[in-house]
Motif scaffolding. Sequence first.
Motif, PDB file in Angstrom:
ATOM      1  N   LYS A 226      -3.185  -1.475   5.707  1.00  0.00           N
ATOM      2  CA  LYS A 226      -2.407  -2.250   4.725  1.00  0.00           C
ATOM      3  C   LYS A 226      -3.174  -2.327   3.405  1.00  0.00           C
ATOM      4  CE  LYS A 226       0.991  -4.998   3.443  1.00  0.00           C
ATOM      5  NZ  LYS A 226       0.552  -5.460   2.120  1.00  0.00           N
ATOM      6  N   ARG A 227      -4.472  -2.534   3.476  1.00  0.00           N
ATOM      7  CA  ARG A 227      -5.281  -2.584   2.254  1.00  0.00           C
ATOM      8  C   ARG A 227      -5.227  -1.242   1.531  1.00  0.00           C
ATOM      9  NH1 ARG A 227      -9.718  -5.293  -0.072  1.00  0.00           N
ATOM     10  NH2 ARG A 227      -9.922  -4.363  -2.143  1.00  0.00           N
ATOM     11  N   ILE A 228      -5.378  -0.153   2.283  1.00  0.00           N
ATOM     12  CA  ILE A 228      -5.339   1.175   1.680  1.00  0.00           C
ATOM     13  C   ILE A 228      -3.977   1.425   1.031  1.00  0.00           C
ATOM     14  CG2 ILE A 228      -5.337   3.649   2.193  1.00  0.00           C
ATOM     15  CD1 ILE A 228      -7.548   3.076   4.250  1.00  0.00           C
ATOM     16  N   LEU A 229      -2.893   1.093   1.731  1.00  0.00           N
ATOM     17  CA  LEU A 229      -1.547   1.320   1.191  1.00  0.00           C
ATOM     18  C   LEU A 229      -1.348   0.550  -0.110  1.00  0.00           C
ATOM     19  CD1 LEU A 229       1.309   2.489   1.439  1.00  0.00           C
ATOM     20  CD2 LEU A 229       1.897   0.524   2.880  1.00  0.00           C
ATOM     21  N   ASP A 230      -1.732  -0.719  -0.128  1.00  0.00           N
ATOM     22  CA  ASP A 230      -1.567  -1.520  -1.349  1.00  0.00           C
ATOM     23  C   ASP A 230      -2.356  -0.920  -2.512  1.00  0.00           C
ATOM     24  OD1 ASP A 230       0.040  -3.251   0.054  1.00  0.00           O
ATOM     25  OD2 ASP A 230      -1.511  -4.770   0.340  1.00  0.00           O
ATOM     26  N   ASP A 231      -3.592  -0.487  -2.233  1.00  0.00           N
ATOM     27  CA  ASP A 231      -4.419   0.110  -3.285  1.00  0.00           C
ATOM     28  C   ASP A 231      -3.845   1.441  -3.759  1.00  0.00           C
ATOM     29  OD1 ASP A 231      -6.171  -2.016  -3.234  1.00  0.00           O
ATOM     30  OD2 ASP A 231      -7.667  -1.004  -1.996  1.00  0.00           O
ATOM     31  N   GLU A 232      -3.316   2.225  -2.831  1.00  0.00           N
ATOM     32  CA  GLU A 232      -2.811   3.545  -3.212  1.00  0.00           C
ATOM     33  C   GLU A 232      -1.571   3.445  -4.087  1.00  0.00           C
ATOM     34  OE1 GLU A 232      -4.469   6.161  -2.884  1.00  0.00           O
ATOM     35  OE2 GLU A 232      -5.940   5.599  -1.372  1.00  0.00           O
TER      36      GLU A 232
ATOM     37  N   GLY B  82      -7.405  -2.354  12.559  1.00  0.00           N
ATOM     38  CA  GLY B  82      -6.956  -1.089  11.989  1.00  0.00           C
ATOM     39  C   GLY B  82      -5.735  -1.266  11.104  1.00  0.00           C
ATOM     40  N   ALA B  83      -4.811  -2.143  11.514  1.00  0.00           N
ATOM     41  CA  ALA B  83      -3.613  -2.388  10.718  1.00  0.00           C
ATOM     42  C   ALA B  83      -3.980  -3.025   9.379  1.00  0.00           C
ATOM     43  CB  ALA B  83      -2.644  -3.279  11.492  1.00  0.00           C
ATOM     44  N   ARG B  84      -4.948  -3.935   9.388  1.00  0.00           N
ATOM     45  CA  ARG B  84      -5.371  -4.559   8.125  1.00  0.00           C
ATOM     46  C   ARG B  84      -5.998  -3.533   7.189  1.00  0.00           C
ATOM     47  NH1 ARG B  84      -6.929  -8.784  11.627  1.00  0.00           N
ATOM     48  NH2 ARG B  84      -9.081  -8.046  11.653  1.00  0.00           N
ATOM     49  N   ILE B  85      -6.789  -2.613   7.741  1.00  0.00           N
ATOM     50  CA  ILE B  85      -7.392  -1.568   6.913  1.00  0.00           C
ATOM     51  C   ILE B  85      -6.313  -0.723   6.256  1.00  0.00           C
ATOM     52  CG2 ILE B  85      -8.763   0.555   6.970  1.00  0.00           C
ATOM     53  CD1 ILE B  85     -10.447  -0.743   9.185  1.00  0.00           C
TER      54      ILE B  85
END
Length: 263
Positions: free
Chosen positions: A195-201, A190-193
């Motif tokens: 982190k990916r979303i935050l970087d993309d946003e 869940g943390a990796r998901i």
Amino acid sequence: MTTLARAIRAALLTADPRQKCFATRQVARDWRSDKLAFVFDVPMPDQPAWPDAPELLPPAQMPKRRKGGSERGRIALWHALAHIEFVAIDLALDMAGRFGAEMGEDFVSDFLAVAADEAMHFALLARKLENLGSHYGALPAHAGLWEAAHATRGDVAARLAVVPMVLEARGLDVTPATLERVAASGDDNGARILKRILDDEIRHVGFGTKHFLACASSRGCEPESYWQELVKSHFRGFVRPPFNDSARLAAGLSRGFYATIAY
């Protein structure tokens, strides 16, 4: 050759979440591969097609999510995030399809890339729900997320000011704390998901800010005061702290935009 507008409209009018993700990513691939004509020969729908579930409720009627590590609470968190990302697919598609003729090919490329990212985010979150023994549509969801798009359908500057620079920027503020809680619970996946979303946003807000600045310049407007004027006119909610200033600045959104109207 299919036109860009027809391809985007078809994706917007795809109700099934999995098929909408496939259609969105195909539009983005076809655009990158020069398989779509830069022609806007059909209008965008006033509202996209959505599945029968989840039940959409007004914000005031949404059940309160319990904080803590219960299974029910975890499912509610991931379901809420999945719904945000699902609607974000349509927000990005509509941005490209509704305003692309006015704003040009670079604008379309940026927001179709956003749409493809949001489709990927939704797919990750839908799989997360399934791994928890649930699915998207199992719980009620917020009905108000499309309202900002509908309210700004007539002006690209207003849409950019509200959707990427307010709504998506708010995600930059709240996601780090959620990521910390998820990581502390031992949920590395869940943390990796998140982190990916935050970087993309951060990149998504950056696209919105870039095109807003260009729009303000073309209209002879000072960007910060123009943004504040548009937000006050077109956004029903509040711009509230705390702010993730570093992530916002990485997206080109300095405190000069939002500090004076925050409360």
